[in-house]
Write a protein that holds these residues in place. Sequence first.
Motif, mmCIF file in Angstrom:
data_model
loop_
_atom_site.group_PDB
_atom_site.id
_atom_site.type_symbol
_atom_site.label_atom_id
_atom_site.label_comp_id
_atom_site.label_asym_id
_atom_site.label_seq_id
_atom_site.Cartn_x
_atom_site.Cartn_y
_atom_site.Cartn_z
ATOM 1 N N ILE A 24 0.830 -1.207 0.000
ATOM 2 C CA ILE A 24 0.000 0.000 0.000
ATOM 3 C C ILE A 24 0.863 1.255 0.000
ATOM 4 O O ILE A 24 0.559 2.231 -0.705
ATOM 5 C CB ILE A 24 -0.991 -0.028 1.177
ATOM 6 N N ARG A 25 1.957 1.242 0.740
ATOM 7 C CA ARG A 25 2.845 2.410 0.757
ATOM 8 C C ARG A 25 3.432 2.683 -0.621
ATOM 9 O O ARG A 25 3.498 3.841 -1.067
ATOM 10 C CB ARG A 25 3.956 2.221 1.789
ATOM 11 N N PHE A 26 3.842 1.619 -1.322
ATOM 12 C CA PHE A 26 4.389 1.795 -2.667
ATOM 13 C C PHE A 26 3.335 2.375 -3.620
ATOM 14 O O PHE A 26 3.651 3.234 -4.444
ATOM 15 C CB PHE A 26 4.906 0.457 -3.209
ATOM 16 N N ALA A 27 2.102 1.878 -3.518
ATOM 17 C CA ALA A 27 1.029 2.402 -4.381
ATOM 18 C C ALA A 27 0.756 3.867 -4.075
ATOM 19 O O ALA A 27 0.549 4.677 -4.994
ATOM 20 C CB ALA A 27 -0.229 1.575 -4.207
ATOM 21 N N ASN A 28 0.782 4.232 -2.816
ATOM 22 C CA ASN A 28 0.582 5.638 -2.447
ATOM 23 C C ASN A 28 1.746 6.502 -2.908
ATOM 24 O O ASN A 28 1.549 7.622 -3.395
ATOM 25 C CB ASN A 28 0.394 5.761 -0.933
#
Length: 246
Positions: free
Chosen positions: A221-225
Amino acid sequence: MEISLLTDVGQKRTNNQDYANLFVNRAGKTLIILADGMGGHRAGNIASEMAVTDLGAAWVDTQIDSVNQVREWFAENLEEENQRIHQFGQDEEYKGMGTTLEALAIIDNQAIYAHIGDSRIGLIRGDEYRQLTNDHSLVNALLKAGQITPEEAERHPQKNIITQSIGQKDEVQPDYGMITLEDGDYLLLNSDGLTNMISDSEICDIVTSDISLSEKTETLIRFANNAGGLDNITVALVRFDKEDKA
């Protein structure tokens, strides 16, 4: 077997229309459901939560313990939920409500799944990510027909138009699949807010890294954000160990 679920509103949206949960039936068998809602006002939120909650409630009351029973259960209950949400969407306040849906049950070393829309289910085995589902989307239909290239598909202005959803007037036509799991396999269910932002190779690198399962979902999720977070992001990550069958 270990499971981690996480959802995030992303960087651009003000509300989260994704919803995911897991359910265990009376035979001790696990069902994971992930939905990405659509519709104005709060309709998308309601459609996704309604689909997951209704189907989950139906699952926990079963004694299903074979893949054949799962397939029959999917066929009956997904259409019932499709019609239920379609009827609910006739109210002007919820006009156009609907949701994608990924449902995956694990029976011993077999994973059986149903797929509707453009959320995805993938398998990470060794150092390779393999998408198990095909997007029910206009862009994917154009791509398969050879009318656009993969590069054009990535930036197509109608990328968000889906061709199947829970809540449509017509009978829903899910795709079904089954896979035999091996020790150390990972299954990833996700909304398109993940796979529209990061590559399959990035997903594989994160999932196979030497961190805990919950840290892997947080990192996805952090990478997508960090890549823009243009949509809600939801992931359900499963690690299968043959010594711990579902």
